[in-house]
Design a protein around this motif. Structure first.
Motif, PDB file in Angstrom:
ATOM      1  N   UNK A 122      26.627   0.203   0.258  1.00  0.00           N
ATOM      2  CA  UNK A 122      25.941   1.461   0.526  1.00  0.00           C
ATOM      3  C   UNK A 122      26.841   2.669   0.548  1.00  0.00           C
ATOM      4  N   UNK A 123      28.055   2.554  -0.003  1.00  0.00           N
ATOM      5  CA  UNK A 123      28.987   3.674   0.029  1.00  0.00           C
ATOM      6  C   UNK A 123      28.728   4.696  -1.080  1.00  0.00           C
ATOM      7  N   UNK A 124      27.784   4.379  -1.972  1.00  0.00           N
ATOM      8  CA  UNK A 124      27.333   5.351  -2.970  1.00  0.00           C
ATOM      9  C   UNK A 124      25.821   5.469  -2.789  1.00  0.00           C
ATOM     10  N   UNK A 125      25.380   6.300  -1.856  1.00  0.00           N
ATOM     11  CA  UNK A 125      23.945   6.392  -1.554  1.00  0.00           C
ATOM     12  C   UNK A 125      23.140   6.768  -2.793  1.00  0.00           C
ATOM     13  N   UNK A 126      21.900   6.270  -2.911  1.00  0.00           N
ATOM     14  CA  UNK A 126      21.148   5.471  -1.931  1.00  0.00           C
ATOM     15  C   UNK A 126      21.260   3.958  -2.149  1.00  0.00           C
ATOM     16  N   UNK A 127      22.220   3.517  -2.960  1.00  0.00           N
ATOM     17  CA  UNK A 127      22.294   2.107  -3.346  1.00  0.00           C
ATOM     18  C   UNK A 127      22.804   1.248  -2.186  1.00  0.00           C
ATOM     19  N   UNK A 128      22.124   0.118  -1.981  1.00  0.00           N
ATOM     20  CA  UNK A 128      22.518  -0.821  -0.925  1.00  0.00           C
ATOM     21  C   UNK A 128      22.385  -2.274  -1.389  1.00  0.00           C
ATOM     22  N   UNK A 129      22.300  -2.474  -2.690  1.00  0.00           N
ATOM     23  CA  UNK A 129      22.214  -3.822  -3.239  1.00  0.00           C
ATOM     24  C   UNK A 129      22.771  -3.808  -4.650  1.00  0.00           C
ATOM     25  N   UNK A 130      23.327  -4.942  -5.071  1.00  0.00           N
ATOM     26  CA  UNK A 130      23.871  -5.090  -6.421  1.00  0.00           C
ATOM     27  C   UNK A 130      23.366  -6.395  -7.009  1.00  0.00           C
ATOM     28  N   UNK A 131      22.963  -6.332  -8.279  1.00  0.00           N
ATOM     29  CA  UNK A 131      22.503  -7.508  -9.008  1.00  0.00           C
ATOM     30  C   UNK A 131      23.325  -7.634 -10.286  1.00  0.00           C
ATOM     31  N   UNK A 132      23.615  -8.859 -10.691  1.00  0.00           N
ATOM     32  CA  UNK A 132      24.313  -9.056 -11.959  1.00  0.00           C
ATOM     33  C   UNK A 132      23.307  -9.396 -13.058  1.00  0.00           C
ATOM     34  N   UNK A 146      12.260   7.318  -8.501  1.00  0.00           N
ATOM     35  CA  UNK A 146      13.578   7.191  -9.125  1.00  0.00           C
ATOM     36  C   UNK A 146      14.686   7.560  -8.145  1.00  0.00           C
ATOM     37  N   UNK A 147      14.461   8.562  -7.314  1.00  0.00           N
ATOM     38  CA  UNK A 147      15.480   8.972  -6.346  1.00  0.00           C
ATOM     39  C   UNK A 147      15.664   7.945  -5.241  1.00  0.00           C
ATOM     40  N   UNK A 148      14.683   7.070  -5.045  1.00  0.00           N
ATOM     41  CA  UNK A 148      14.734   6.116  -3.942  1.00  0.00           C
ATOM     42  C   UNK A 148      15.183   4.717  -4.371  1.00  0.00           C
ATOM     43  N   UNK A 149      15.628   4.553  -5.616  1.00  0.00           N
ATOM     44  CA  UNK A 149      16.099   3.250  -6.070  1.00  0.00           C
ATOM     45  C   UNK A 149      17.267   2.795  -5.200  1.00  0.00           C
ATOM     46  N   UNK A 150      17.169   1.585  -4.644  1.00  0.00           N
ATOM     47  CA  UNK A 150      18.192   1.099  -3.732  1.00  0.00           C
ATOM     48  C   UNK A 150      19.111   0.048  -4.306  1.00  0.00           C
TER      49      UNK A 150
END
Length: 309
Positions: A265-275, A229-233
Motif C-alpha cells: 500500500x505504499x503507492x496508494x490506492x493499491x493494496x494488492x498485487x497479482x501475477x 477507475x480511481x478506486x482500483x486497489x
C-alpha cells in the motif's frame, strides 16, 4: 454453441518447430461441439504445414493464454483468463493432453504484510550494496520509455520457456491498448552506473472496474467509470526483466521489493498485487515466490496434440 480461432506465429515456429495455435476457445458442455471446433482448428494449421496443435493461445504467448484448471473460485485479475471447469474435460476428450502448467500468485497488504516487508528489505539491501538507482516510468517520455522496455525485454526474455521476442510494434500496440491503466508509478527501472539493467511493469487491475458492469457496460456504468477507475486497489504484474550480464547483483530482488511496496500500500490506492503466468520450469521466479511464502492462487495449463505427419 462454440467458438475457436486458429493461428500461426512464424517466430514461434522458427524457434520451437511447426506448432499451430488454437485460441479464444468457448463451448457449451458438449464433447461433440468441442471436438468439432478443435478439429477445424487442427485442419487449418495442418494444411499450413504445422505438426502440432497447442493452446489456448489468444493469439500468442505474450497475450492471454492458458486454460484455467484450478482456482475457479477466485475473481481473475487483468490478463488472467477464466473459463468453466468442464473445459479441461472437453479438451482431454478431444485427444489433447497437458503440455505444461503455469500458476498465478496474489499478495494483499493485510494478509501478507510480513512476507511483503521482507521482500522490500531485501531489495533495499541490494540497492545499498551495489549502488543501484530505482526510478519510475517518465510518462512525458512515453515512446522512449517503451523503447527501453523493449530493449530490456529482448535481452532478458531471450531464453524464457515457450516465449519468442516481441517486436517493438507489437509491444507498442499492446501497451497503447492498456495505457489508461498503466500508472507510471507502477513501472520501475533499476539502473547501474546510469544504465537501465532491469524493469518491472505493473498495471492497475482493470478487472476490478469490469466486474462492476455485471456483464453490461451501459450508460450508468460509463458515468461511474472515472470513479471506479480511481478506486482500483489491485495491480497486475505484466513483465519483469533483467539483463543476463548483471546476474548475481540481486536485480531480481530489487524488483521483487518494488512489487512488495505496491502490495503493502505504499503507492496508494493499491493494496494488492497479482501475477500473470509463472511457468512450471521458471525456477527463478518460483524461487522468489517461495521466498515470499506465496502459494499459487490460480493454475493454468497449455494443451496440445500431435497432427498427422
Amino acid at each position: 454453441m462454440g467458438r475457436i480461432s486458429a493461428s500461426i506465429d512464424p517466430a514461434h515456429v522458427e524457434r520451437f518447430g511447426p506448432h499451430g495455435y488454437f485460441g479464444w476457445f468457448e463451448s457449451v458442455d458438449d464433447r461433440e461441439v468441442a471436438a468439432a471446433l478443435l478439429d477445424a482448428a487442427a485442419r487449418w494449421v495442418e494444411e499450413r504445414g504445422m505438426r502440432r496443435l497447442t493452446g489456448p493461445h489468444s493469439y500468442c504467448s505474450t497475450q492471454e493464454f492458458g486454460l484455467l484448471v484450478d482456482g475457479h473460485g477466485a475473481r481473475p485479475a487483468a490478463f488472467q483468463p477464466h473459463n468453466p471447469r468442464y473445459y479441461a474435460d472437453l479438451l482431454t476428450a478431444a485427444g489433447l493432453q497437458v503440455d505444461f502448467r503455469m500458476d498465478t500468485y496474489s499478495w494483499h497488504a493485510d494478509r501478507d504484510h510480513e512476507q511483503l516487508s521482507r521482500l522490500v528489505r531485501r531489495g533495499e539491501s541490494m540497492v545499498a550494496r551495489h549502488g543501484l538507482r530505482v526510478r519510475s516510468l517518465e510518462s512525458a517520455r512515453w515512446e522512449q520509455e517503451i523503447d527501453l522496455i523493449h530493449e530490456l525485454m529482448s535481452a532478458s526474455f531471450s531464453e524464457n520457456h515457450d516465449m519468442v521476442p516481441m517486436s517493438r510494434e507489437v509491444l507498442g500496440f499492446q501497451t497503447d491498448e492498456i495505457k489508461q491503466f498503466l500508472d507510471p508509478r507502477l513501472t520501475r527501472f533499476v539502473e547501474l552506473d546510469g544504465r537501465a539493467v532491469g524493469f518491472s511493469m505493473l498495471m492497475a487491475d482493470a478487472n476490478e472496474v469490469l466486474a462492476a458492469t455485471n456483464g453490461r457496460a451501459g450508460p450508468a456504468f460509463l458515468l461511474r467509470y472515472p470513479f471506479l477507475k480511481r478506486r482500483i486497489g489491485g495491480a497486475t504484474v505484466l513483465m519483469i526483466g533483467v539483463r543476463p550480464e548483471v546476474d548475481g547483483l540481486g536485480i531480481g530482488r530489487v524488483l521483487a521489493g518494488e512489487i512488495g511496496r505496491v502490495g503493502l500500500g505504499r503507492i496508494p490506492p493499491y493494496r494488492a498485487v497479482h501475477t500473470t503466468w509463472v511457468h512450471e520450469h521458471n525456477w527463478q521466479s518460483r524461487a522468489y515466490m517461495a521466498l515470499s511464502g506465496a502459494r499459487p492462487a490460480r493454475s493454468y495449463a497449455i494443451y496440445g496434440k500431435a497432427l498427422a505427419a
